[in-house]
Design a protein around this motif. Structure first.
Motif, mmCIF file in Angstrom:
data_model
loop_
_atom_site.group_PDB
_atom_site.id
_atom_site.type_symbol
_atom_site.label_atom_id
_atom_site.label_comp_id
_atom_site.label_asym_id
_atom_site.label_seq_id
_atom_site.Cartn_x
_atom_site.Cartn_y
_atom_site.Cartn_z
ATOM 1 N N MET A 1 -94.003 7.210 -32.984
ATOM 2 C CA MET A 1 -92.946 7.847 -33.769
ATOM 3 C C MET A 1 -93.542 8.412 -35.056
ATOM 4 O O MET A 1 -94.235 7.712 -35.787
ATOM 5 N N SER A 2 -93.252 9.661 -35.350
ATOM 6 C CA SER A 2 -93.785 10.298 -36.548
ATOM 7 C C SER A 2 -93.043 9.800 -37.790
ATOM 8 O O SER A 2 -91.930 9.258 -37.705
ATOM 9 N N ILE A 3 -93.638 10.026 -38.953
ATOM 10 C CA ILE A 3 -92.984 9.618 -40.191
ATOM 11 C C ILE A 3 -91.700 10.411 -40.395
ATOM 12 O O ILE A 3 -90.717 9.896 -40.947
ATOM 13 N N LEU A 4 -91.656 11.654 -39.904
ATOM 14 C CA LEU A 4 -90.423 12.428 -40.007
ATOM 15 C C LEU A 4 -89.315 11.768 -39.187
ATOM 16 O O LEU A 4 -88.156 11.703 -39.626
ATOM 17 N N SER A 5 -89.655 11.250 -38.009
ATOM 18 C CA SER A 5 -88.664 10.558 -37.187
ATOM 19 C C SER A 5 -88.153 9.312 -37.875
ATOM 20 O O SER A 5 -86.959 8.984 -37.807
ATOM 21 N N VAL A 6 -89.039 8.582 -38.547
ATOM 22 C CA VAL A 6 -88.627 7.399 -39.306
ATOM 23 C C VAL A 6 -87.661 7.806 -40.411
ATOM 24 O O VAL A 6 -86.602 7.194 -40.599
ATOM 25 N N ILE A 7 -88.005 8.849 -41.149
ATOM 26 C CA ILE A 7 -87.166 9.294 -42.263
ATOM 27 C C ILE A 7 -85.809 9.783 -41.757
ATOM 28 O O ILE A 7 -84.776 9.578 -42.413
ATOM 29 N N LYS A 8 -85.789 10.405 -40.598
ATOM 30 C CA LYS A 8 -84.521 10.862 -40.028
ATOM 31 C C LYS A 8 -83.599 9.690 -39.717
ATOM 32 O O LYS A 8 -82.376 9.830 -39.743
ATOM 33 N N GLN A 9 -84.160 8.533 -39.396
ATOM 34 C CA GLN A 9 -83.353 7.337 -39.177
ATOM 35 C C GLN A 9 -82.935 6.689 -40.488
ATOM 36 O O GLN A 9 -81.898 6.033 -40.568
ATOM 37 N N ALA A 21 -87.633 18.883 -42.250
ATOM 38 C CA ALA A 21 -89.002 18.686 -42.728
ATOM 39 C C ALA A 21 -88.935 17.974 -44.071
ATOM 40 O O ALA A 21 -87.961 18.121 -44.812
ATOM 41 N N VAL A 22 -89.965 17.196 -44.358
ATOM 42 C CA VAL A 22 -90.001 16.449 -45.612
ATOM 43 C C VAL A 22 -91.282 16.735 -46.390
ATOM 44 O O VAL A 22 -91.255 17.079 -47.564
ATOM 45 N N PHE A 23 -92.429 16.600 -45.735
ATOM 46 C CA PHE A 23 -93.695 16.696 -46.459
ATOM 47 C C PHE A 23 -94.088 18.131 -46.794
ATOM 48 O O PHE A 23 -94.995 18.352 -47.591
ATOM 49 N N SER A 24 -93.401 19.089 -46.220
ATOM 50 C CA SER A 24 -93.628 20.482 -46.606
ATOM 51 C C SER A 24 -92.567 20.960 -47.588
ATOM 52 O O SER A 24 -92.589 22.114 -48.015
ATOM 53 N N SER A 25 -91.637 20.063 -47.945
ATOM 54 C CA SER A 25 -90.533 20.411 -48.827
ATOM 55 C C SER A 25 -90.856 20.048 -50.269
ATOM 56 O O SER A 25 -91.632 19.131 -50.543
ATOM 57 N N THR A 26 -90.226 20.790 -51.191
ATOM 58 C CA THR A 26 -90.385 20.481 -52.615
ATOM 59 C C THR A 26 -89.062 20.030 -53.235
ATOM 60 O O THR A 26 -88.964 19.904 -54.451
ATOM 61 N N GLU A 27 -88.042 19.774 -52.410
ATOM 62 C CA GLU A 27 -86.785 19.256 -52.935
ATOM 63 C C GLU A 27 -87.001 17.865 -53.519
ATOM 64 O O GLU A 27 -87.782 17.068 -52.987
ATOM 65 N N ARG A 28 -86.287 17.562 -54.584
ATOM 66 C CA ARG A 28 -86.493 16.301 -55.295
ATOM 67 C C ARG A 28 -86.331 15.091 -54.381
ATOM 68 O O ARG A 28 -87.164 14.175 -54.383
ATOM 69 N N VAL A 153 -106.485 10.807 -35.704
ATOM 70 C CA VAL A 153 -107.517 10.508 -36.700
ATOM 71 C C VAL A 153 -106.907 9.685 -37.828
ATOM 72 O O VAL A 153 -105.883 10.073 -38.413
ATOM 73 N N ALA A 154 -107.514 8.538 -38.114
ATOM 74 C CA ALA A 154 -106.984 7.644 -39.144
ATOM 75 C C ALA A 154 -107.147 8.245 -40.536
ATOM 76 O O ALA A 154 -108.147 8.910 -40.828
ATOM 77 N N LYS A 155 -106.170 7.987 -41.403
ATOM 78 C CA LYS A 155 -106.196 8.499 -42.774
ATOM 79 C C LYS A 155 -105.502 7.496 -43.693
ATOM 80 O O LYS A 155 -104.865 6.545 -43.230
ATOM 81 N N ALA A 156 -105.620 7.715 -44.987
ATOM 82 C CA ALA A 156 -105.180 6.709 -45.952
ATOM 83 C C ALA A 156 -103.706 6.786 -46.307
ATOM 84 O O ALA A 156 -103.135 5.796 -46.776
ATOM 85 N N GLU A 157 -103.035 7.932 -46.121
ATOM 86 C CA GLU A 157 -101.630 8.029 -46.503
ATOM 87 C C GLU A 157 -100.946 9.143 -45.722
ATOM 88 O O GLU A 157 -101.587 9.995 -45.116
ATOM 89 N N PHE A 158 -99.617 9.127 -45.771
ATOM 90 C CA PHE A 158 -98.841 10.182 -45.141
ATOM 91 C C PHE A 158 -98.995 11.472 -45.931
ATOM 92 O O PHE A 158 -98.872 11.484 -47.153
ATOM 93 N N ASP A 163 -97.481 12.810 -39.114
ATOM 94 C CA ASP A 163 -98.331 11.628 -39.266
ATOM 95 C C ASP A 163 -97.603 10.401 -38.711
ATOM 96 O O ASP A 163 -96.368 10.343 -38.700
ATOM 97 N N VAL A 164 -98.388 9.407 -38.284
ATOM 98 C CA VAL A 164 -97.837 8.217 -37.646
ATOM 99 C C VAL A 164 -98.329 6.966 -38.363
ATOM 100 O O VAL A 164 -99.525 6.848 -38.668
ATOM 101 N N PHE A 165 -97.426 6.036 -38.625
ATOM 102 C CA PHE A 165 -97.793 4.750 -39.216
ATOM 103 C C PHE A 165 -98.474 3.899 -38.144
ATOM 104 O O PHE A 165 -97.993 3.799 -37.019
ATOM 105 N N ARG A 166 -99.583 3.263 -38.496
ATOM 106 C CA ARG A 166 -100.340 2.489 -37.517
ATOM 107 C C ARG A 166 -99.728 1.112 -37.250
ATOM 108 O O ARG A 166 -100.102 0.459 -36.281
#
Length: 233
Positions: A1-9, A21-28, A153-158, A163-166
């Motif tokens: 499940m992507s982080i966007l799917s988590v946020i949608k819940q 979309a969330v991470f491409s957005s600049t809304e507060r 590919v593993a990375k340090a943050e969303f 992106d997917v939480f491990r």
């Protein structure tokens, strides 16, 4: 499940419109969700147990000269019960000198632990005495790469919606819900309790030591070695 799917819940529970979309957005509100997702994911990943999915084995190799070695690039912290095992003496791990003054005294007085010793200073692991050329020392640590991108590919943050939480995504969802409500001054006690229950279940299911073990010998607390065979009548 992507982080966007988590946020949608998360959004319907906290009273926000479900975003495309969330991470491409600049809304507060979306910027707040980005920061909250990364903060809560870090708490889950690093503030509690040593999750098996984030454990990594590291090995440093001596050259007969060096006494300090760079920590791995993705190093977050040592495991809560970490030992460093030398190839030169595989039955006796290095002693951990946690106090920097004790380490300095040992260095100035030119004395060493019988089995060797290690400590962390800055971004390096220090080992004494000097390891022989090609001798190794191995240890487990917790990686800071708690997220995977769409390619695995593993990375340090969303940083992207796909992106997917491990680790457990339900725990992340529940954590974001209670913390958002707390941040906004809303009632959150019940949501926090649900998060803590889910975290406890996920932690218990994570592969690790059991309190009771059936069918095999158990070592006494802090013992390194025990009689390796069953005693027959």
């Amino acid at each position: 499940m992507s982080i966007l799917s988590v946020i949608k819940q998360v959004c319907p529970v906290i009273g926000l419109s479900v975003p495309d979309a969330v991470f491409s957005s600049t809304e507060r509100e979306h910027l707040e969700l980005q920061a909250l997702a990364n903060e809560m994911a870090q708490r889950i990943a690093f503030d509690g147990r040593d999750w098996t999915r984030l454990k990594v084995l590291a090995t440093v190799t001596g050259d007969g000269i060096a006494t300090s070695f760079a920590l791995p690039a993705d190093y977050n912290r040592m495991l809560k019960k970490a030992r460093i095992w030398p190839s030169a003496n595989p039955y006796a791990p290095f002693a951990h000198i946690a106090d920097s003054d004790d380490w300095l005294a040992m260095t100035v007085q030119n004395r060493h632990e019988l089995t060797g010793a290690w400590t962390l200073i800055g971004e390096q692991i220090h080992i004494a005495p000097v390891m022989a050329n090609l001798a190794t020392a191995s240890f487990f640590y917790l990686s800071d790469k708690m997220v995977k991108d769409k390619d695995g590919v593993a990375k340090a943050e969303f940083g992207a919606d796909d992106d997917v939480f491990r680790l457990d995504e339900r725990v992340l969802k529940l954590g974001m819900i209670w913390q958002w409500k707390a941040n906004k001054g809303q009632a959150y006690a019940e949501d926090m309790a649900s998060y803590e229950d889910a975290l406890a279940v996920a932690s218990g299911a994570d592969k690790g030591s059991n309190m009771l073990v059936i069918g095999r010998a158990r070592l006494p607390a802090d013992a390194d070695c025990a009689f390796p065979r069953g005693i027959m009548p």
